[in-house]
Enzyme design. Structure first.
Site, PDB file in Angstrom:
ATOM      1  N   TYR A 159     -57.515  56.460 -18.840  1.00  0.00           N
ATOM      2  CA  TYR A 159     -58.675  57.000 -19.549  1.00  0.00           C
ATOM      3  C   TYR A 159     -59.958  56.444 -18.945  1.00  0.00           C
ATOM      4  O   TYR A 159     -60.186  55.225 -18.936  1.00  0.00           O
ATOM      5  CB  TYR A 159     -58.615  56.662 -21.039  1.00  0.00           C
ATOM      6  CG  TYR A 159     -57.504  57.359 -21.793  1.00  0.00           C
ATOM      7  CD1 TYR A 159     -56.770  58.393 -21.218  1.00  0.00           C
ATOM      8  CD2 TYR A 159     -57.189  56.991 -23.089  1.00  0.00           C
ATOM      9  CE1 TYR A 159     -55.753  59.033 -21.907  1.00  0.00           C
ATOM     10  CE2 TYR A 159     -56.172  57.624 -23.806  1.00  0.00           C
ATOM     11  CZ  TYR A 159     -55.460  58.639 -23.203  1.00  0.00           C
ATOM     12  OH  TYR A 159     -54.453  59.265 -23.899  1.00  0.00           O
TER      13      TYR A 159
ATOM     14  N   GLY B 145     -55.797  71.014 -31.578  1.00  0.00           N
ATOM     15  CA  GLY B 145     -55.538  72.168 -30.733  1.00  0.00           C
ATOM     16  C   GLY B 145     -55.407  73.401 -31.603  1.00  0.00           C
ATOM     17  O   GLY B 145     -54.773  73.374 -32.656  1.00  0.00           O
TER      18      GLY B 145
ATOM     19  N   THR C  12     -49.204  78.818 -25.917  1.00  0.00           N
ATOM     20  CA  THR C  12     -48.679  80.044 -25.312  1.00  0.00           C
ATOM     21  C   THR C  12     -48.996  81.246 -26.205  1.00  0.00           C
ATOM     22  O   THR C  12     -48.383  82.301 -26.072  1.00  0.00           O
ATOM     23  CB  THR C  12     -47.153  79.945 -25.114  1.00  0.00           C
ATOM     24  OG1 THR C  12     -46.526  79.702 -26.380  1.00  0.00           O
ATOM     25  CG2 THR C  12     -46.799  78.815 -24.151  1.00  0.00           C
TER      26      THR C  12
END
Length: 304
Positions: A56, A215, A225
Site C-alpha cells: 500500500y 463495491g 460480472t
C-alpha cells in the site's frame, strides 16, 4: 462501536475495520493530511482495527501510520494492527522480474522486517498472506510462522483471498491457528456465499473480513460480472431501501454484509471523516432478513 472477538484470540476488534490502502493518496502534503485526518476520525468513532499491506503506497501508508502513532503516545495498546505480505510488483528486485505472488520464506521474512520498520513496531498483531502463491509450500510457510512468532514479531496469522482448499492446506500444518480470512465480498461479488469461504470460517472459528465492501455502490467491484441491466436493478433496490431505512445506499450495502451470521468485519477505506461516520451508522440499522434477500434477488434476478 460493536466489538467482535477475532477467531480464538483474546483480540476484540471493532466491527468496522479501517483500510489503509489509500492512506497517502498521491503522496502530496494535502493527501497525507487527509490520511491523518481519516485516522483521527476512525479512532474517534471507535474503530480500533487498522488494515495494512506492504504494497500500500509502496510502503508509504505504513510509514504515515507510524507518524500517526508517534503523535498519539499510548494509543498503540488500544489498537489491532494487521498487515499483509506476498504480493511483488514487476521489476522487484531487479529489472525484468515479473509481477507475482511470493510466499517463500526469504520473501516473507524480509517483508515482515520492512513492515515492522515502517510501522515503527516490534510486533504486529496479525499477519495475513495477501494472495495465494501457486508455488507456495505449506511446510515452508509453517516454518516462517514459527520463526516470526518465536521472535516476537507477529502475534497471530491469517490469510487473504485464498480458496477453502488452499486455506485448509496451510491450516493443517500451521503451528498456530489461522484467525482471519480477508476476501472480496460485496453486492457485486457474492461468491463467498457459495464457494465455501464463509462456511469454512464458521466451521473453523476464523473471523472473515470483507474488502471492497462498497463495491456496487461507491465503485464497481473488482470481481463484478454484472450486466448493465443487473446493475440498474440493484441500484434501484438499494435506493428504495435507502429511503425505507433513512440511510445512504452505502449504509445499506454495509448492513447487507453485517447481517450475515458469520460475523463479517467490513474493511472501509474512506479518507472522508463524514463517510467514516456514515459507515458507523450502518451498525444501528435494524436490517431485515427480507430486505437482505430483496437485494440478492435484485442483483441476480432470482434467489439461487
Amino acid at each position: 462501536m460493536e466489538m467482535r472477538k477475532i477467531g480464538p484470540t483474546a483480540l476484540r476488534s471493532s466491527r468496522l475495520v479501517h483500510g489503509c490502502m489509500r492512506l497517502v493518496g498521491d503522496g502530496s502534503a494535502a493527501a497525507r493530511a487527509r490520511g491523518l485526518a481519516a485516522l483521527e476520525a476512525a479512532v474517534e468513532v471507535g474503530i480500533n482495527h487498522f488494515d495494512h499491506a506492504d504494497i500500500y503506497g509502496r510502503g508509504a501508508s505504513e510509514a504515515l501510520f507510524c507518524e500517526f502513532l508517534a503523535a498519539h503516545p499510548g494509543l498503540r495498546g488500544d489498537l489491532i494492527i494487521t498487515s499483509k505480505c506476498g504480493v511483488r510488483r514487476a521489476d522487484d528486485p531487479q529489472a525484468g522480474a515479473p509481477a507475482r505472488y511470493d510466499l517463500s520464506a526469504a520473501h516473507m521474512e524480509s517483508a515482515v522486517e520492512g513492515i515492522l520498520t515502517r510501522l515503527g513496531l516490534e510486533q504486529i498483531d496479525i499477519l495475513l498472506l495477501h494472495r495465494p502463491d501457486y508455488l507456495m509450500d505449506p511446510d515452508e510457510i509453517a516454518g516462517v510462522f514459527a520463526r516470526l512468532h518465536g521472535a516476537g514479531k507477529v502475534a497471530h496469522f491469517g490469510v487473504s483471498n485464498l480458496s477453502p482448499s488452499q486455506l485448509e492446506m496451510i491450516r493443517q500444518v500451521s503451528p498456530f491457528p489461522l484467525v482471519m480470512h480477508q476476501v472480496e465480498f460485496n453486492l457485486h461479488r457474492v461468491a463467498p456465499l457459495t464457494d465455501g469461504v464463509l462456511d469454512q470460517c464458521r466451521r473453523r472459528g476464523i473471523t472473515p473480513q470483507a474488502w471492497c465492501p462498497l463495491g456496487a455502490v461507491a465503485y464497481p467491484a473488482w470481481g463484478s460480472t454484472l450486466s448493465p441491466a443487473q446493475t440498474e436493478r440493484l441500484r434501484g433496490e438499494l435506493e428504495r431501501q435507502a429511503g425505507v431505512y433513512g440511510s445512504p445506499p452505502a449504509g445499506i450495502a454495509l448492513a447487507w454484509i453485517l447481517r450475515h451470521p458469520a460475523g463479517v468485519l467490513p474493511v472501509i477505506g474512506s479518507m472522508s471523516p463524514a463517510h467514516i461516520r456514515d459507515a458507523v451508522a450502518a451498525l444501528d440499522l435494524a436490517y431485515t432478513r427480507e430486505d437482505w434477500y430483496r437485494l440478492l434477488e435484485a442483483r441476480q434476478g432470482k434467489v439461487p
